[in-house]
Design a protein around this motif. Structure first.
Motif: not given
Length: 255
Positions: A105-106, A129-131, A249-251
Motif C-alpha cells: 500500500h502506498v 492500493t494508492l492513497t 480502502s486498504t482493507g
C-alpha cells in the motif's frame, strides 16, 4: 506500543534514512508513506506517525523515508528534482515489496502524492492500493504558467541560482525540469489498481480541483472532497477522516 526502528535505503551512492513500525512478514500487509515537498519521514505535525500507528493497529507494517535532501537523509535540498524523487519512490516500493513478497500500500501527501502516482505507474504490479492526500499538481502550473512557487516569484531565484523555501535553498534544477515540459499526469493512468484521493476544500496551497483531476485521471480512483480541510489536515477530526478512509480502502491492512 511497538517501537519505531531505523531503516536505510541506498540510492545513487547516497543513503535515505527513515523508520519502520512493525516487522515485515512475507505475504503480510505492508505500507509505504511518502512525504511532501520540504517535509520529512514523520510528516507535518506527525501526520505519518499517526498514520503508521493506525495502520499497525490493523495489522500492517509501515515504512517511511525522508527523501534525499530532506530530514536526516543524505543530499542537499538544493539538488532535488521531481524526476529523481520519483526514482527514489520507485526504489522504496521495490524494496518494501521485495521484503513483503508482494504488492504494498502506498500512502502519500502533497508533492509526494504527485511523485507516488508517477512511481506507481512504473511498477503497478507492486502497488496494492494508492492513497493520495492533497496531491500537489499545482506545482507545475505555478512554475510553468505563473513563474512562482506558493505565491513567491521566481525571478530572484534565477538571478541568485536558488529559491528560498522557508529557509531551505531550492536549486534551479527543480524549476528548470518543470519549465522544460514536465507532465506529471502523462503516464499515471498506467496504474489501474485501487486508488483513493482526498483533498480539503479549504486548501490554500493546492486548490481542490487538483485532487479532483487525479480522481478523474487514475482509472481506479475515487475522489473525496473534505469540507473545510486545509493542506496539512491540521485538525483532529480531519485526520480521523483521513485515517478512517485509509483503513477502509486498504482493507484494514489486509493485502
Amino acid at each position: 506500543m511497538r517501537a519505531f526502528a531505523p531503516v536505510t535505503l541506498g540510492h545513487g551512492g547516497r543513503t535515505l534514512r527513515g523508520w519502520q513500525l512493525g516487522t515485515v512478514a512475507r505475504n503480510g500487509s505492508a505500507a509505504l508513506l511518502v512525504h511532501g515537498f520540504g517535509s520529512t519521514d514523520t510528516g507535518g505535525q506527525q501526520l505519518f506517525v499517526q498514520t503508521a500507528r493506525t495502520l499497525a493497529e490493523h495489522g500492517s507494517t509501515v515504512r517511511s523515508y525522508s527523501r534525499l535532501g530532506h530530514g536526516t537523509s543524505d543530499g542537499d535540498f538544493a539538488d532535488i528534482t521531481i524526476g529523481d524523487e520519483v526514482d527514489q519512490v520507485v526504489a522504496m516500493i521495490r524494496t518494501l515489496a521485495a521484503d513483503a513478497a508482494g504488492p504494498v500500500h502506498v500512502v502519500a501527501h502533497s508533492l509526494g502524492a504527485v511523485e507516488s502516482a508517477m512511481a506507481a505507474a512504473r511498477v503497478p504490479e507492486l502497488v496494492a492500493t494508492l492513497t493520495l492526500w492533497s496531491p500537489a499538481g499545482v506545482v507545475v502550473d505555478d512554475i510553468a504558467r505563473h513563474d512562482r512557487i506558493q505565491g513567491q516569484p521566481l525571478a530572484r531565484a534565477r538571478e541568485q541560482g536558488w529559491f528560498d523555501f522557508g529557509g531551505m535553498a531550492l536549486g534551479t534544477a527543480f524549476i528548470d525540469e518543470v519549465t522544460a515540459g514536465l507532465d506529471v499526469y502523462a503516464t499515471i493512468d498506467r496504474y489501474t489498481g485501487p486508488a483513493e484521493v482526498l483533498h480539503g476544500t479549504a486548501d490554500q496551497i493546492v486548490p481542490v480541483r487538483y485532487g479532483q483531476r487525479y480522481g478523474e485521471v487514475l482509472p481506479g480512483a475515487t475522489f473525496t472532497a473534505v469540507e473545510g480541510a486545509d493542506h496539512g489536515w491540521s485538525s483532529v477530526p480531519w485526520r480521523r477522516t483521513l485515517l478512517d478512509h485509509l483503513v477502509a480502502s486498504t482493507g484494514g491492512g489486509a493485502r
